[in-house]
Design a protein around this motif. Sequence first.
Motif, short mmCIF file in Angstrom:
data_model
loop_
_atom_site.label_atom_id
_atom_site.label_comp_id
_atom_site.label_asym_id
_atom_site.label_seq_id
_atom_site.Cartn_x
_atom_site.Cartn_y
_atom_site.Cartn_z
N HIS A 183 70.54 -44.30 113.48
CA HIS A 183 69.66 -43.38 114.57
C HIS A 183 70.13 -42.18 114.32
CE1 HIS A 183 73.35 -43.72 117.31
NE2 HIS A 183 73.47 -44.87 116.79
N HIS A 184 69.06 -41.55 114.78
CA HIS A 184 69.24 -39.86 114.71
C HIS A 184 69.95 -39.27 116.09
CE1 HIS A 184 66.00 -39.35 111.67
NE2 HIS A 184 65.64 -40.38 112.20
N LYS A 185 70.79 -38.39 115.56
CA LYS A 185 71.57 -37.61 116.49
C LYS A 185 71.14 -36.23 117.26
CE LYS A 185 74.20 -41.03 117.37
NZ LYS A 185 74.13 -41.52 118.79
N LEU A 186 70.29 -35.64 116.07
CA LEU A 186 69.74 -34.30 116.41
C LEU A 186 68.16 -34.28 116.64
CD1 LEU A 186 71.15 -32.29 113.66
CD2 LEU A 186 72.08 -32.78 115.83
N SER A 187 67.36 -33.51 117.09
CA SER A 187 66.05 -33.55 117.47
C SER A 187 65.20 -32.91 116.46
CB SER A 187 65.76 -32.69 118.94
OG SER A 187 66.82 -33.47 119.74
N LYS A 188 63.79 -33.37 116.39
CA LYS A 188 62.91 -32.78 115.62
C LYS A 188 61.87 -32.18 116.34
CE LYS A 188 61.29 -34.75 111.59
NZ LYS A 188 60.53 -35.52 110.76
N LEU A 189 61.50 -31.04 115.82
CA LEU A 189 60.37 -30.38 116.71
C LEU A 189 59.18 -30.29 115.68
CD1 LEU A 189 62.19 -27.41 118.38
CD2 LEU A 189 61.52 -29.67 119.25
N ILE A 190 57.90 -30.60 115.89
CA ILE A 190 56.82 -30.63 115.23
C ILE A 190 55.94 -29.55 115.68
CG2 ILE A 190 55.15 -31.73 114.05
CD1 ILE A 190 56.87 -34.25 114.05
N PHE A 191 55.27 -28.75 114.91
CA PHE A 191 54.29 -27.66 115.40
C PHE A 191 53.29 -27.55 114.62
CE2 PHE A 191 58.45 -26.24 116.12
CZ PHE A 191 58.70 -25.65 117.66
N ASN A 192 51.77 -27.94 115.38
CA ASN A 192 50.68 -28.07 114.67
C ASN A 192 49.81 -26.73 114.91
OD1 ASN A 192 47.68 -29.17 114.55
ND2 ASN A 192 48.90 -29.73 112.74
N LEU A 193 49.26 -26.09 113.98
CA LEU A 193 48.27 -24.92 114.32
C LEU A 193 46.97 -25.36 113.97
CD1 LEU A 193 50.20 -21.52 113.25
CD2 LEU A 193 50.20 -22.99 115.43
N SER A 194 45.86 -24.97 114.64
CA SER A 194 44.60 -25.22 114.30
C SER A 194 43.75 -23.56 114.40
CB SER A 194 44.06 -26.32 115.16
OG SER A 194 43.99 -25.72 116.72
N GLN A 195 42.63 -23.56 113.69
CA GLN A 195 41.89 -22.52 113.91
C GLN A 195 41.38 -22.16 115.30
OE1 GLN A 195 41.81 -20.25 111.69
NE2 GLN A 195 42.50 -21.13 109.59
N PRO A 196 41.54 -20.90 115.72
CA PRO A 196 40.74 -20.70 117.11
C PRO A 196 39.15 -20.66 116.93
CG PRO A 196 41.40 -18.42 115.93
CD PRO A 196 42.05 -19.72 115.13
#
Length: 256
Positions: free
Chosen positions: A166-179
């Motif tokens: 199991h994971h002990k750190l954290s993952k951040l996921i960022f998604n961008l879309s066109q305005p």
Amino acid sequence: MKNGAKIPALFIAVAISLLSCSRDPQQGTDIDTGQQAPTIKASVGGSISTTKATDTGWEPGDRIGITMLYKDNRQIVGDNFNFLYVTNGSGGEFTPGVQEKAIYFPQEGSLVTFLAYYPFTAGLTRDMKIPLSVASQANLSRIDFMTAVHQGGESKSDRNIILRFHHKLSKLIFNLSQPVGQPAIDLSKVTMKVKGSKTTGSYDLFSETLTVNDASVAELQVPRLAVNNDWEAIVMPRQAGAGIEFEFTDAEGGIY
């Protein structure tokens, strides 16, 4: 991010099989000494999985460290300390990275347990404290620290060892879309930083305790995935609150 929210550690399971170079593949026995080698697997939801931290499976050359302890006093069994096991990426099977260092059960039948972690650290000392750093995000799979819980199998007469990683750190996921209704932005040329995050610490395998270095605040350069408009970072877990900024910069120098 809502106030009071916590970035959760993520959980995953991996399938592992440990094999000695000088053993009968049917019996798990060292041909020369008669010692019994463990077969080690890990499960999630009752099924075997080869999924891991940042991908859908182990990558060729992935390296884990594994230590065998006596179950009653949790002392290290002989020299079975931080042995390196490596996979070729096929089916979650691992073999000794150094052929002379394969794990075998105590001959007298003592009950044992296992400590295992990813990725392998060569300089680990017997206090079992592993230094961690997320300062470089260039290769996420190499900083996605995991440990394993030993769930079943514990002697030469019960060789089917079950581990759950199991994971002990954290993952951040960022998604961008066109305005909508605004000029398009070339997302392939956008760069990203995480500001204010702590970047180093250590993990105690014996106590399963993560300690973060409060003085290690630094900017993280977050990589963009080539297949879509996601940026992913692996960071030290923390409470939500002030002091963290997510900054995107476009090709014209515009900052968001």
